[in-house]
Design an enzyme around this catalytic site. Structure first.
Site, PDB file in Angstrom:
ATOM      1  CD  GLU A 193       5.131 -18.877   2.588  1.00 53.41           C
ATOM      2  OE1 GLU A 193       6.329 -18.542   2.529  1.00 53.41           O
ATOM      3  OE2 GLU A 193       4.423 -19.054   1.576  1.00 53.41           O
ATOM      4  CD  GLU A 237       9.298 -21.570   2.340  1.00 57.04           C
ATOM      5  OE1 GLU A 237       9.191 -20.760   1.384  1.00 57.04           O
ATOM      6  OE2 GLU A 237       8.399 -22.372   2.648  1.00 57.04           O
TER       7      GLU A 237
END
Length: 455
Positions: free
Chosen positions: A166, A361
């Site tokens: 991320e 995720e």
């Protein structure tokens, strides 16, 4: 209800991050990270919580691997703490840090669990931040050295490598609005950090591939950006702007298309793009063997004159309104919309054909009930969330998306960044005082999903 089966060989797993679970913050030569500094700064993290102990995974990894095996996990995604490997970010490698990951990988393989290594999950060595952090080019070069050092130790057993987790969060939340470490609030620094994170990925990916890594990728927290009403030109412009800042600024250069022209024009109004050098985009576009996608919630926006914008998205104030979430929400206040995952997967697959995808995720924080007299943790809301998103993932697969696996977030309740320990994402309950692990009802549900390869 119709039974759904995922493709043969579909990878089922769980994910964690080093600072969120390891603890042992001052052991075996580990250096300071930006999250050590940030969490110890008053007012930054809920009630001053830190990751000093967290889930004590550093000492309890064998117990945690046994839990994974009991649940039937096929893969475990974990991150390597850069400050454990090179305490100041550069200089000599500390073998004690690599020893821990060596033991962890061996324990996983002994249980038939495939290690998925993430080389950076936000814990930059503080010494590098003191020299500019991700706003300077040298950090990208040091990251490639870090990647190679880890591969030299683990590459004979680890097949799957992701460079960054991320980078949007690292850049926008760490350097833009300051709600994450290192806590800077500088719109221009946001875009400098974006570029050097991507450059670090490219340099690391090339180094890994030259060293013989089998599969190299990156994980992005992409967003399904939707218009408020779907009709106006202003709403469409707002969607394009936010999509550019969240998704296309990463996907373009990573896949060889370069930075989109409209995104470059936007960032150039905020910062002088003197950090972009000839040849950088070619370096960033290192071939990808997989793309990890982290998805939790959609983003709804409207184009409105005088809109408040969002400090996490530089340049949106005055024209964009980020709409508050509606409908069922998680404990973090995030909107629950599984269909957004289907749309996102289909979009990425259509725009970048031939690129294998993983959901690296997906999960939700919910106010789990305390362990009752039976020793059970009932979390029906989490089961419903996961069930809905797995059905959404299956919808994408049925429409031709090359989705290879699903890694639930998270294996354990853990240090949830600025939220400290008050939000629980785990399918395994952790009593932070005793470090006792208790699989929740969602863990047993997920165990059944894995055993039948579907729902």
């Amino acid at each position: 209800m119709t039974e759904l089966r995922f493709p043969e060989g579909f990878v089922w797993g769980a994910a964690t991050a080093a600072y969120q679970i390891e603890g042992a913050a001052r052991e075996d030569g580990r250096g300071e990270s930006i999250w050590d500094t940030f969490s110890r700064t008053p007012g930054r993290v809920f009630q001053g919580h830190t990751g000093d102990v967290a889930c004590d995974h550093y000492h309890r990894y064998a117990e945690d691997v046994a839990l994974m095996a009991d649940l039937g996990l096929r893969a475990y995604r974990f991150s390597v703490a850069w400050p454990r490997i090179r305490p100041d970010g550069t200089g000599p490698v500390d073998p004690r840090g690599l020893d821990f990951y060596d033991r962890l990988v061996d324990a996983l393989l002994a249980r038939g669990i495939d290690p998925f290594v993430t080389l950076y999950h936000w814990d930059l060595p503080q010494a590098l931040e003191d020299r500019g952090g991700w706003t300077v080019r040298e950090t990208a070069e040091h990251f490639a050295d870090h990647a190679l050092a880890v591969h030299q130790r683990l590459g004979d057993r680890v097949r799957t490598w992701t460079t960054l987790n991320e980078p949007w969060c690292s850049a926008y939340l760490g350097y833009g609005n300051g709600v994450h470490a290192p806590g800077r609030r500088d719109a221009g620094a946001t875009f400098r950090a974006v570029h050097h994170l991507l450059l670090g990925h490219g340099l690391a990916a090339r180094a890994l591939r030259a060293a013989g890594a089998e599969a190299v990728g990156i994980t992005l927290n992409l967003a399904d950006v939707r218009p408020a009403d779907g009709g106006s030109a202003a709403d469409a412009a707002a969607v394009r702007l936010v999509d550019g800042l969240q998704n296309r600024i990463f996907l373009g250069p990573l896949t060889g298309a370069g930075y989109p022209d409209d995104v470059l024009a936007h960032l150039s109004r905020i910062v002088e793009p003197d950090f972009l050098r000839d040849g950088d985009e070619k370096l960033i576009a290192a071939p990808l063997d997989l793309l990890g996608i982290n998805y939790y919630s959609p983003t709804y926006v409207a184009g409105r004159t005088g809109g408040a914008g969002n400090s996490a998205y530089p340049g949106t104030a005055g024209s964009v309104e980020f709409l508050p979430p509606v409908g069922p929400l998680t404990d973090t206040g995030w909107m629950i919309e599984p269909a957004g995952l289907t749309r996102l997967l289909e979009r990425v697959a259509a725009d970048h054909p031939g690129l294998p995808l993983f959901i690296t995720e997906n999960g939700g924080a919910f106010p789990d009930r305390d362990i009752d007299g039976t020793g059970r943790v009932t979390d029906t809301d989490r089961i419903a969330y996961l069930d809905g998103h797995l059905r959404a993932a299956h919808d994408a697969v049925s429409r031709g998306v090359d989705l290879r696996g699903y890694l639930v977030w998270s294996l354990l309740d853990n240090f949830e960044w600025a939220e400290g320990y008050r939000k629980r994402f785990g399918i395994v309950h952790v009593d932070y005082l005793t470090q006792r692990r208790t699989p929740k009802e969602s863990a047993r549900w997920y165990q059944e999903v894995i055993s039948r390869n579907g729902l």
